[in-house]
Write a protein that holds these residues in place. Structure first.
Motif, PDB file in Angstrom:
ATOM      1  N   GLN A  90      -0.205  10.692   0.463  1.00 32.63           N
ATOM      2  CA  GLN A  90       0.931  11.258  -0.245  1.00 32.63           C
ATOM      3  C   GLN A  90       2.051  11.560   0.742  1.00 32.63           C
ATOM      4  N   TYR A  91       3.261  11.204   0.341  1.00 30.44           N
ATOM      5  CA  TYR A  91       4.441  11.488   1.158  1.00 30.44           C
ATOM      6  C   TYR A  91       4.683  12.983   1.158  1.00 30.44           C
ATOM      7  N   CYS A  92       4.861  13.563   2.348  1.00 27.14           N
ATOM      8  CA  CYS A  92       5.004  15.017   2.473  1.00 27.14           C
ATOM      9  C   CYS A  92       6.357  15.452   3.017  1.00 27.14           C
ATOM     10  N   GLY A  93       7.130  14.540   3.599  1.00 27.93           N
ATOM     11  CA  GLY A  93       8.420  14.900   4.165  1.00 27.93           C
ATOM     12  C   GLY A  93       8.695  14.109   5.423  1.00 27.93           C
ATOM     13  N   GLU A  94       9.513  14.694   6.289  1.00 26.35           N
ATOM     14  CA  GLU A  94       9.900  14.019   7.520  1.00 26.35           C
ATOM     15  C   GLU A  94       9.514  14.842   8.742  1.00 26.35           C
ATOM     16  N   VAL A  95       9.114  14.125   9.789  1.00 20.58           N
ATOM     17  CA  VAL A  95       8.872  14.713  11.104  1.00 20.58           C
ATOM     18  C   VAL A  95       9.735  13.922  12.092  1.00 20.58           C
ATOM     19  N   TYR A  96       9.911  14.484  13.281  1.00 19.52           N
ATOM     20  CA  TYR A  96      10.793  13.852  14.270  1.00 19.52           C
ATOM     21  C   TYR A  96      10.062  13.579  15.576  1.00 19.52           C
ATOM     22  N   PHE A  97      10.246  12.358  16.073  1.00 23.12           N
ATOM     23  CA  PHE A  97       9.718  11.937  17.369  1.00 23.12           C
ATOM     24  C   PHE A  97      10.852  11.333  18.172  1.00 23.12           C
ATOM     25  N   ARG A  98      11.019  11.818  19.395  1.00 22.66           N
ATOM     26  CA  ARG A  98      12.043  11.293  20.288  1.00 22.66           C
ATOM     27  C   ARG A  98      13.389  11.172  19.564  1.00 22.66           C
ATOM     28  N   GLY A  99      13.710  12.180  18.741  1.00 21.43           N
ATOM     29  CA  GLY A  99      14.998  12.252  18.081  1.00 21.43           C
ATOM     30  C   GLY A  99      15.140  11.455  16.803  1.00 21.43           C
ATOM     31  N   SER A 100      14.077  10.779  16.367  1.00 22.75           N
ATOM     32  CA  SER A 100      14.166   9.949  15.162  1.00 22.75           C
ATOM     33  C   SER A 100      13.272  10.495  14.051  1.00 22.75           C
ATOM     34  N   ALA A 101      13.802  10.454  12.832  1.00 24.46           N
ATOM     35  CA  ALA A 101      13.030  10.894  11.670  1.00 24.46           C
ATOM     36  C   ALA A 101      11.975   9.859  11.334  1.00 24.46           C
ATOM     37  N   ARG A 102      10.831  10.361  10.901  1.00 26.44           N
ATOM     38  CA  ARG A 102       9.722   9.500  10.477  1.00 26.44           C
ATOM     39  C   ARG A 102       9.191  10.029   9.147  1.00 26.44           C
ATOM     40  N   LYS A 103       8.717   9.130   8.305  1.00 26.50           N
ATOM     41  CA  LYS A 103       8.089   9.537   7.052  1.00 26.50           C
ATOM     42  C   LYS A 103       6.679  10.042   7.358  1.00 26.50           C
ATOM     43  N   ALA A 104       6.352  11.224   6.850  1.00 27.78           N
ATOM     44  CA  ALA A 104       5.057  11.854   7.107  1.00 27.78           C
ATOM     45  C   ALA A 104       4.196  11.819   5.845  1.00 27.78           C
ATOM     46  N   PHE A 105       2.909  11.512   6.045  1.00 27.44           N
ATOM     47  CA  PHE A 105       1.963  11.372   4.948  1.00 27.44           C
ATOM     48  C   PHE A 105       0.692  12.156   5.236  1.00 27.44           C
ATOM     49  N   GLU A 106       0.016  12.545   4.160  1.00 26.82           N
ATOM     50  CA  GLU A 106      -1.284  13.190   4.296  1.00 26.82           C
ATOM     51  C   GLU A 106      -2.200  12.682   3.197  1.00 26.82           C
ATOM     52  N   LYS A 107      -3.477  12.585   3.541  1.00 27.60           N
ATOM     53  CA  LYS A 107      -4.504  12.271   2.559  1.00 27.60           C
ATOM     54  C   LYS A 107      -5.601  13.322   2.698  1.00 27.60           C
ATOM     55  N   VAL A 108      -5.941  13.935   1.574  1.00 29.01           N
ATOM     56  CA  VAL A 108      -7.039  14.890   1.538  1.00 29.01           C
ATOM     57  C   VAL A 108      -8.271  14.125   1.089  1.00 29.01           C
ATOM     58  N   LEU A 109      -9.301  14.151   1.908  1.00 27.61           N
ATOM     59  CA  LEU A 109     -10.517  13.395   1.648  1.00 27.61           C
ATOM     60  C   LEU A 109     -11.493  14.179   0.763  1.00 27.61           C
ATOM     61  N   ASP A 110     -12.263  13.457   0.000  1.00 23.85           N
ATOM     62  CA  ASP A 110     -13.348  14.066  -0.768  1.00 23.85           C
ATOM     63  C   ASP A 110     -14.439  14.507   0.193  1.00 23.85           C
TER      64      ASP A 110
END
Length: 169
Positions: A148-168
């Motif tokens: 699931q898309y959760c927002g943005e994080v930044y690496f070396r000044g660039s935005a990245r799409k952040a995702f998470e998956k919750v496992l069973d």
């Protein structure tokens, strides 16, 4: 398909670096800015291996894929513009790459599934990852695998799409 997903060894570094160089060139050919700034490099791979973060996918005795897998170790994820699904322990995935001769065979998804299995085996039920906005391959894998898309994080000044998956459990 039978495969082995294991921690990388120092002697794997040259093959891992070859695979990552192929991926860097593919990203460039696709017009992406991802991995076009000298990162990742051989020193990053050697550091991954030294710290126990580097993992390889081996099929029929051939190393065909690589990923860095860490637990609770991504400071950039503390400053998400958005919200993670969970606040507890998590596995982080970075630097997924597949040998160019093996593309299109589902091995990136195999690595992602192996990481999910690894997480469960260590008692961790959250996986967090990120990618560039211009990486349709990884964005598609995240979608197909239930991240699931959760927002943005930044690496070396660039935005990245952040995702998470919750496992069973």
């Amino acid at each position: 398909m039978e495969y082995i997903f294991r921690q990388a060894k120092p002697e794997d570094a040259p093959q891992i670096w070859t695979i990552l160089q192929q991926a860097i060139q593919r990203r460039k050919a696709d017009g992406s800015k991802q991995w076009q700034d000298g990162y990742p490099n051989l020193e990053v791979i050697q550091s991954d291996i030294d710290k126990g973060y580097g993992f390889v996918l081996v099929v029929q005795d051939k190393l065909i894929g690589y990923s860095a897998v860490m637990q609770n170790n991504e400071p950039a994820y503390n400053d998400i513009e958005g919200q993670w699904l969970t606040d507890g322990d998590f596995i982080v995935i970075h630097r997924v790459a597949i040998d160019e001769q093996e593309l299109g065979k589902g091995y990136a998804r195999t690595i992602m599934q192996a990481i999910e299995d690894h997480a469960r085996n260590t008692g961790v039920y959250s996986i967090k990852a990120d990618t560039n906005f211009d990486n349709p391959g990884m964005l598609s894998i995240f979608t197909k695998m239930g991240y699931q898309y959760c927002g943005e994080v930044y690496f070396r000044g660039s935005a990245r799409k952040a995702f998470e998956k919750v496992l069973d459990k």
